[in-house]
Structures are given as structure tokens and as C-alpha cells.
Scaffold this active site. Structure first.
Site, PDB file in Angstrom:
ATOM      1  N   ARG A 106       0.823  -1.116   0.120  1.00 51.19           N
ATOM      2  CA  ARG A 106       0.184   0.275  -0.198  1.00 51.19           C
ATOM      3  C   ARG A 106       0.834   1.257   0.016  1.00 51.19           C
ATOM      4  O   ARG A 106       0.528   2.320  -0.639  1.00 51.19           O
ATOM      5  CB  ARG A 106      -0.964  -0.082   1.145  1.00 51.19           C
ATOM      6  CG  ARG A 106      -1.908   1.188   1.209  1.00 51.19           C
ATOM      7  CD  ARG A 106      -2.706   1.051   2.514  1.00 51.19           C
ATOM      8  NE  ARG A 106      -3.767   0.198   2.439  1.00 51.19           N
ATOM      9  CZ  ARG A 106      -4.874   0.573   1.798  1.00 51.19           C
ATOM     10  NH1 ARG A 106      -5.110   1.533   1.486  1.00 51.19           N
ATOM     11  NH2 ARG A 106      -5.759  -0.588   1.712  1.00 51.19           N
ATOM     12  N   TYR A 213       0.229 -13.291   0.257  1.00 51.58           N
ATOM     13  CA  TYR A 213       0.856 -13.137  -1.208  1.00 51.58           C
ATOM     14  C   TYR A 213       2.275 -12.245  -1.003  1.00 51.58           C
ATOM     15  O   TYR A 213       2.402 -11.750  -0.028  1.00 51.58           O
ATOM     16  CB  TYR A 213      -0.090 -12.566  -2.119  1.00 51.58           C
ATOM     17  CG  TYR A 213      -0.711 -11.278  -1.619  1.00 51.58           C
ATOM     18  CD1 TYR A 213      -0.040 -10.057  -1.719  1.00 51.58           C
ATOM     19  CD2 TYR A 213      -1.771 -11.300  -1.131  1.00 51.58           C
ATOM     20  CE1 TYR A 213      -0.635  -8.859  -1.309  1.00 51.58           C
ATOM     21  CE2 TYR A 213      -2.474 -10.092  -0.465  1.00 51.58           C
ATOM     22  CZ  TYR A 213      -2.044  -8.807  -0.731  1.00 51.58           C
ATOM     23  OH  TYR A 213      -2.570  -7.809  -0.338  1.00 51.58           O
ATOM     24  N   ASP A 290     -13.421   6.301   0.170  1.00 50.92           N
ATOM     25  CA  ASP A 290     -14.110   5.664   1.599  1.00 50.92           C
ATOM     26  C   ASP A 290     -15.302   6.824   1.856  1.00 50.92           C
ATOM     27  O   ASP A 290     -16.147   6.419   2.678  1.00 50.92           O
ATOM     28  CB  ASP A 290     -13.465   5.310   2.469  1.00 50.92           C
ATOM     29  CG  ASP A 290     -12.480   3.917   2.287  1.00 50.92           C
ATOM     30  OD1 ASP A 290     -13.065   3.298   1.152  1.00 50.92           O
ATOM     31  OD2 ASP A 290     -11.761   3.614   3.046  1.00 50.92           O
TER      32      ASP A 290
END
Length: 419
Positions: A106, A213, A290
Site C-alpha cells: 500500500r 501473497y 471511502d
């Protein structure tokens, strides 16, 4: 009116990607971030083709790929016995949709947009906590905590789950799922078990799931452990604690339990979303990311939807500019609001349903597993509506998939017995 065309409140991925998209049109954009510096907290993100398509349009895809990992497969396993339930061939998926499925840290994606904004000339301001929004003649204003008023023809509120601007449109609160997420990244040499970094793996189990992952070219393993908190269900304030984490995964298979020792135990993320709303625009103030549509994470579309929001808004600003280059702000906002709320409503509600499906127990779990094991590997009916090109107009939005009832698993059983 100031010499700024757009003020964006919030310097996260949604805010920065939107700032970059609008600055590419020659607009002067100012981003107000409440923190002392720009940055992102968290670990991995999955970027589906509907996002990498936009990154390519921005000229950022190759750089993003160099920072992340482009895996070969996505695999779903049962968290209790570890058996494989179904998979996606991500290389075939790339051929189908024209763009890759990738995973990235991120903070790396945020940093990519931050660098792009700096290069493009976006004005980036920190320690700017916005406490109020209002309409103004020909635009809108924001007021920061120190009393400063800023004005621009357009204000984009990318101010997150606890958006101040959203209160202008609806009197609602975040919805608790009673689930909590723990995260952790592990340098590959520190792992005590072999991990195939060509795969994105999710283990689904009763009231819990576990994802892992690779990140940063395969140097790190990203892990996420999610579970339903009994304390949350009981209405206690101290919920999602490490003791609940251990209990939630006590019955999981060895591969899942071995990952628990690498989770960050000093912080956890309680999972909230909000009920969808259809109105995102008031005058010259628009919600984005968001602030408009916080989802649960089961479809891995939260950051992607925010990036899509900014791309769609910028495309309509570009399409509706007058001959002298002046934006038709009202027209662009109307076009933005005509298409994005319905798409994001679908994602938010599907994410809730997907979470319920992942966390089934008992007979329902057995039915789910049987249906997943019988799914055709090249069946993209459940991804076409979201992984295809981002719609600019309502008529471009593809139809939703048809849900498969769990009870249809019984027909598979009866058919095999008859055979």
C-alpha cells in the site's frame, strides 16, 4: 475565488490519484492532508485489471509492476483442512481483460502517486485538518482547524470512513461487521515454511479467513488474518484482541496456524463499511473513495474504487470543457454521480455477501466447498462486471452475475450418485 481549480481533502490513495488525474488536464490542484506528512498505514493491496488499466492510462503501470508482484494464480483453500477449492489463472485473466492482476505494498502505491503528483505540480499541504465544508458563489469552501478558509470551484472530499463532508448529505454512521483484521509482512528468509510466491492464496473458514501473497518483487510475504470477534458480538468495547486471534485460528490447518506467529499483535483493524448512498454531490462538493463508499475488503476493491472515482471524474471534466478550456463543473459532477454510486453500491453489497460466503460453517460450508470445486477454471462470470473497463456512463455498466444458490450443491451430489 482563489487561483486553485480544485481542493482535495485527504492525501490517501484516492485523494492523490484524483489530484494527479485532474492535474494532467492542466488544472491547479491543492491537496490538504491532516497528518504531519503524507503516508499510508497497512500492508498489501491487490490491483485487479480494472485498476491496472487506469494505471496504464496514467503512464504508471510499469513502475507499479516494478514495485509489486504479478502472480500467476489466485487460489482459494479451505482453512480447516487446507484443500484447494478453486483457482483463477491470472495470466489467462490478463489475456481476457487486457491488463494484469498484481499485488503491491500500500505504501508503495501511495508513494507512486505522491511522486507523480509532485512531478505534475500538485500543491501538497500537510497538517490541514478540515472541520467544515460550505457552498460558495461559483464554488465551495473548506475551513481548517486553525480557522483558515480556502475556496475553489470544486472541492473533492476524499476524507475517508469518518468523512466530515458526508454529513452534508446523510446522517449515518459506519457499520461494524464484528470482524477484525490482523496484518503482518515477513521477509522471505525469515519464513519457516515454503511459500509459493507465484500465488495469491486465501484460506476460507468458519468465521475466519487468512490471506497471503508476495510483495516487493518477492522479498516480502504479506499476511492478513481476519476473524469474527465474540467480544464484538457481545457488545464489549475491547474487541479483536490477540487472545481472540489465537482462539479464532486454533482449529485451522498447519499452514494457516504457522502464519500466526508473524502477525503484528500490537495493532489491529476493526472492519467497518457504510450502507450505500446514491447522492455523492452537493453543489460543488463531491464525495470520493471511502467517504462515499467504504467497503469491507472481501472483493479487494476499496482502493481501486477510489482510483476509479478520480479517473471517471477527470474523464468527464475533460469531456465537458468549453472551447476556451473552462471546465463545466456542474456537468462533470452530474455525470460522475450518474454512474459511480450504482457501481460502488454493487461492490459494497457484494463484498458483504462474499464475506458471509467465506465464513460459512457446518452444512453450508460443505455446500460452498462442493460448488467451488465444481467451478470451471475459465469461468469469469463472477468477475466480468467488475474487472472490465470502468464505466463512464450508466449504460456502460455491465450486468451483474447470477448468484448460485448453495442448495444447488445438492443437485451435484444427487447427480453423482445417480451416475
Amino acid at each position: 475565488m482563489s487561483n486553485v481549480d480544485v481542493i482535495i481533502v485527504g492525501g490517501g490513495i484516492g485523494g492523490l490519484s484524483t489530484a494527479f488525474a485532474l492535474t494532467r488536464l492542466g488544472l491547479k490542484v491543492q491537496v490538504l492532508e491532516q497528518a504531519p506528512e503524507f503516508g499510508e498505514v497497512g500492508a498489501g493491496l491487490q490491483l485487479a485489471p480494472n485498476c491496472t488499466r487506469i494505471l496504464d492510462d496514467y503512464g504508471l503501470l510499469d513502475k507499479a509492476k516494478s514495485l509489486g508482484v504479478v502472480p500467476d494464480r489466485m487460489v482459494m483453500r479451505d482453512a480447516l483442512d487446507g484443500s484447494e477449492l478453486t483457482s483463477l489463472d491470472l495470466r489467462d485473466l490478463e489475456r481476457t481483460y487486457g491488463y494484469p492482476y498484481m499485488v503491491i505494498h500500500r505504501s508503495d502505491l501511495h508513494g507512486l502517486f505522491l511522486e507523480a503528483c509532485r512531478t505534475a505540480g500538485v500543491e501538497l499541504l500537510t497538517e490541514q485538518r478540515v472541520t467544515a465544508y460550505a457552498q460558495a458563489e461559483g464554488g465551495a469552501t473548506v475551513v481548517t482547524e486553525d480557522g483558515t478558509t480556502r475556496v475553489a470551484p470544486l472541492v473533492v472530499a476524499a476524507d475517508g470512513l469518518h468523512s466530515v463532508a458526508r454529513k452534508l448529505l446523510v446522517d449515518d454512521e459506519p457499520v461494524s461487521s464484528s470482524y477484525v483484521a490482523y496484518r503482518g509482512t515477513v521477509p522471505i528468509p525469515e519464513l519457516t515454511r515454503p511459500v509459493d510466491l507465484s500465488e495469491v492464496v486465501v484460506y476460507v473458514g468458519p468465521r475466519c479467513h487468512f490471506v497471503h501473497y508476495g510483495l516487493r518483487g518477492g522479498d516480502l510475504l504479506n499476511q492478513v488474518a481476519v476473524f469474527q470477534s465474540p467480544k464484538a458480538l457481545a457488545g464489549l468495547e475491547d474487541w479483536g484482541t490477540p487472545d481472540e486471534l489465537d482462539t479464532a485460528f486454533a482449529a485451522a490447518c498447519d499452514d494457516v496456524r504457522s502464519g500466526m506467529s508473524h502477525m503484528w499483535r500490537d495493532k489491529w483493524w476493526r472492519m467497518f463499511d457504510r450502507d450505500p448512498i446514491s447522492t455523492w454531490v452537493q453543489g460543488r462538493i463531491a464525495l470520493l473513495g471511502d467517504a462515499a463508499h467504504p467497503p469491507l475488503q472481501y472483493m479487494a476493491q476499496g482502493a481501486i474504487m477510489a482510483i476509479e472515482d478520480g479517473w471517471v471524474l477527470a474523464e468527464h471534466v475533460k469531456r465537458l470543457r468549453a472551447g476556451d478550456g473552462a471546465p463545466d463543473w456542474d456537468g462533470a459532477l452530474a455525470a460522475y454521480e450518474a454512474v459511480r454510486p450504482e457501481h460502488c453500491r454493487r461492490v459494497v453489497l457484494t463484498a458483504r455477501a462474499w464475506g458471509e460466503l467465506w465464513h460459512l460453517d457446518g452444512r453450508a460450508r460443505e455446500q460452498r466447498n462442493l460448488l467451488l470445486r465444481h467451478r470451471a477454471i475459465d469461468d469469469y462470470s463472477f468477475t466480468d462486471w467488475v474487472y472490465g473497463p470502468t464505466a463512464l456512463f450508466p449504460e456502460d455498466e455491465p450486468p451483474m452475475f447470477e448468484p448460485i444458490p448453495l442448495a444447488s450443491a445438492d443437485l451435484i451430489v444427487s447427480g453423482s450418485q445417480a451416475g
